[in-house]
Design an enzyme around this catalytic site. Structure first.
Site, short mmCIF file in Angstrom:
data_model
loop_
_atom_site.label_atom_id
_atom_site.label_comp_id
_atom_site.label_asym_id
_atom_site.label_seq_id
_atom_site.Cartn_x
_atom_site.Cartn_y
_atom_site.Cartn_z
N ASP A 220 0.83 -1.20 0.00
CA ASP A 220 0.00 0.00 0.00
C ASP A 220 0.87 1.26 0.00
O ASP A 220 2.04 1.23 0.41
CB ASP A 220 -0.90 -0.01 1.24
CG ASP A 220 -2.18 0.77 1.05
OD1 ASP A 220 -2.27 1.55 0.08
OD2 ASP A 220 -3.11 0.59 1.87
N GLU B 101 3.43 4.79 -3.84
CA GLU B 101 3.69 5.75 -4.92
C GLU B 101 5.05 6.47 -4.77
O GLU B 101 5.61 6.80 -5.82
CB GLU B 101 2.56 6.80 -4.96
CG GLU B 101 1.20 6.21 -5.26
CD GLU B 101 0.47 5.70 -4.01
OE1 GLU B 101 0.93 6.00 -2.89
OE2 GLU B 101 -0.53 5.00 -4.16
N ASP C 262 -7.97 4.47 -3.78
CA ASP C 262 -9.08 4.88 -2.92
C ASP C 262 -10.12 5.66 -3.73
O ASP C 262 -10.17 6.90 -3.70
CB ASP C 262 -8.56 5.72 -1.76
CG ASP C 262 -7.62 4.94 -0.86
OD1 ASP C 262 -7.55 3.71 -1.01
OD2 ASP C 262 -6.95 5.56 -0.02
#
Length: 677
Positions: A395, A398, A465
């Site tokens: 998760d 990035e 998300d």
């Protein structure tokens, strides 16, 4: 003038060095720099292909030509390049969609200079041996452009868009595009920047880089282009067989007993379940990469019980590292933490355990440092792998940073503006290298960020998300197809969206049902979300219920039938996984992928094919109970609900009651023996 250097062409002036070289069958790599080429910056192309037989001709007038399989490069005396589909001489057959004896045709050309133009390649000094680089190509009327990763503009064909080349939650930059003109182009540069797909030019821009670097291949079908791309950037490993089933998750199961009770409930209800996810804050501190024993007292026993239920466990892994975690000092000692160009370590606040759940500044692991990757994997191995954890949920990879901080990041590989887009690629490599060293040749990780080549590390990208609405669902359909044409075969969404959704609201129940039906035919089927009532973002937070029985009896009956349908589809998905592994073909694909000769198929963006034989038409509007479905020309299609056979090349209106979406099976294929509805 151009010179031949082995199997390459080189062009030298006072201001630029240009090299064109074969890079795999039917493909070439182009690099250009103001001074000298940097040879060790291979990025996505880090596995040089075998040498290819090429034909090179250098003419006295300063022009040159290189021919490599289907692609021809023509260079004029000023260094401008044109890429052509090589002519097929009479008496040869290219493939089913290419006529015999076809002449050469232009696929792409560097932009022709005009008055006061700096030329198609621009290198603007930025200091420290770096440049802002620009590469301009001609634009073509009627060209369609696909791929480029995952974006939320809601378009399949991206011609006319400006795509920022940055990473972020819900945005995954993969700088590879597929063109309807019959080429694929990889901008082999992990720098932040943009690509402008304009009416008068296509321009790639890297804000900070050392050279221009791109790869281009010619293919008469989308499948040929994707196969060449996989050969150049890496084939995905085989999907683990368990991963093709249904994944259950929510934000978040807070304890071992809570998670186990959900798995037991699926067994009691005789519902198929392949995997469960243990979400964030199951650890003591960020950077410990281990279970908090007060909440997860016996993780080994938990994994063993899940195994008896036929369920695999995946755990969340974040790159953030708290100063008082067990991982911080070992990583700092090897320069394994991201540095800040303003000085010190780059930090950003995240929740930390404490009496008031304070936000604390967290450092970030640097996965471009091989020693940092090794150290992190060692933690993952001892905490998770050795007790049987099957997969990793990478998760916020990035990494999740405000834009200004992302540009201040300094990695071992270079400054953030120059290399930052490859962070997720290196994160997936951490797990893949570790699993392969442990004897697992099918590494698999859920990732929220990807870059060119991530597929070779078993990266399964999810869309981040996203909103829990019909509009969001419609956007996902198109985003997923562009991901498929970016070389990532395993893509998925949070079924139902992530950012809310009330399980007791009939309007949201319809969203969830339609999304679940769509998810049944996604490459990975995973239910997840932060359902209402929403709680503040702390280490103690959890969301509302998100199991298939959480949405009322009517929805439960529909979801149950689709879980059983997914089980019936799994042998077919495994065949698609084998094809993805060997050829790079994405399991989920646009209609034109299989039917490139059907012009109408190129305009369809709200349907897709799962493999060659299953046509899926999702419903992404409230209250819709029928919808038009285009059937590609060149096949007959059997309505899975009615059993009626339709000819291709036309649009039919098909029922879409709440219980199902239109799904059709290609006639005369093995899948006709599988019950869909």
């Amino acid at each position: 003038m151009f010179l031949r250097r082995g199997s390459s062409l080189e062009w030298h002036t006072q201001n630029e060095v240009l090299r064109v070289e074969p890079w795999g069958e039917h493909a070439v790599r182009v690099r250009a720099a103001p001074d000298a080429l940097v040879q060790d910056l291979d990025w996505a192309l880090d596995s040089p292909p075998e040498a290819q037989p090429v034909r090179i001709t250098v003419h006295d007038d300063g022009t040159a030509r290189l021919v490599n399989g289907r692609i021809t490069v023509e260079a004029d005396a000023d260094g401008r390049l044109r890429f052509l589909r090589r002519a097929d001489p009479a008496g040869t057959a290219a493939d089913a969609h290419t006529a015999v004896g076809t002449p050469a045709r232009e696929l792409l050309a560097e932009k022709r200079p005009y008055t006061a133009s700096p030329g198609p390649r621009v290198h603007s000094p930025r200091g420290a041996g770096t440049y802002q680089v620009e590469q301009a190509f001609e634009a073509y009327d009627g060209e369609r452009i696909f791929g480029l990763g995952q974006h939320l503009h809601g378009k399949l064909d991206q011609k006319g868009c400006v795509i920022d080349l940055v990473q972020g939650n819900t945005v995954a930059t993969i700088p590879f595009l597929y063109s309807s003109r019959g080429y694929g182009l990889l901008w082999n540069n992990p720098a932040m920047g943009r690509v402008e797909l304009g009416a008068d030019a296509t321009r790639w821009v890297a804000d900070q880089s050392r050279q221009i670097d791109y790869w281009i291949t010619a293919g008469d079908t989308p499948a040929q282009v994707m196969a060449a791309y996989a050969d150049a950037t890496g084939h995905p490993p085989l999907l683990p067989e368990w991963a093709s089933g249904f994944w259950q998750s929510k934000l978040r199961y807070r304890t071992q007993e809570e998670l186990l009770e959900v798995a037991r409930a699926y067994r009691r209800r005789e519902l198929p379940l392949s995997a469960m996810l243990c979400d964030f804050f199951h650890w003591p501190k960020m950077g410990d990469w281990d279970f908090e024993r007060a909440e997860w007292p016996e993780p080994s026993a938990m994994v063993k019980e899940l195994d008896t239920l036929g369920v695999k466990l995946a755990v969340s892994v974040w790159p953030t590292v708290a100063s008082d975690s067990s991982g911080f000092e070992p990583l700092r000692a090897i320069d394994g933490l991201v540095r800040d160009s303003d000085g010190g370590l780059l930090r950003h606040p995240w929740p930390a355990r404490g009496d008031d759940d304070p936000y604390a500044p967290m450092a970030y692991l640097d996965p471009t440092n091989p020693e940092a990757r090794r150290l992190q994997w060692e933690r993952l191995r001892t905490s998770y792998h050795e007790i049987g954890v099957a997969a990793y949920w990478l998760d916020a990879c990035e990494p999740d940073l405000p834009p200004d901080l992302a540009r201040r990041a300094v990695y071992q590989a270079g400054p953030g503006p120059e290399v930052g887009n490859a962070y997720g690629l290196s994160t997936a490599r951490t797990v893949a290298d570790g699993l392969r060293a442990a004897g697992n040749d099918r590494p698999f990780s859920l990732v929220r960020s990807a870059w060119a080549g991530s597929q070779r590390y078993g990266a399964a990208l999810w869309s981040g998300d996203i909103d829990p609405t019909f509009a969001s669902l419609a956007t996902q359909i198109r985003a997923g197809l562009n991901v498929a044409l970016s070389g990532i075969p395993w893509w998925n969404t949070d079924i139902g969206g992530f950012m809310g959704g009330d399980p007791q609201d009939p309007a949201y129940q319809e969203v969830l049902v339609r999304w679940f039906q769509y998810g049944t035919f996604q490459p990975i089927m995973r239910l997840h979300g932060d359902r209402e009532p929403h709680q503040p973002f702390t280490t103690r937070m959890t969301g509302g219920p998100n199991e298939v029985w959480s949405y009322g009896e009517q929805a439960y009956a529909i979801l149950r039938e689709h879980l059983l349908l997914r089980e019936r589809l799994r042998p077919y998905i495994h065949r698609l996984a084998q094809a993805a592994h060997t050829t790079g073909e994405p399991p989920m694909r646009p209609l034109f992928f299989e039917f490139p000769a059907d012009e109408a198929a190129w305009d369809v963006e709200d349907q897709f094919l799962l493999g060659p034989d299953l046509l899926v038409a999702p419903v992404a509007e409230a209250g819709v109970r029928s919808r038009p479905v285009y059937l590609p020309r060149g096949a007959h299609w059997i309505d899975a609900a009615s059993g009626r056979t339709h000819g291709g090349g036309r649009t039919v209106e098909l029922p879409a009651p709440l219980e199902r979406i239109p799904v059709l099976v290609r006639a005369d294929t093995a899948l006709t023996d599988t019950r869909i509805y």
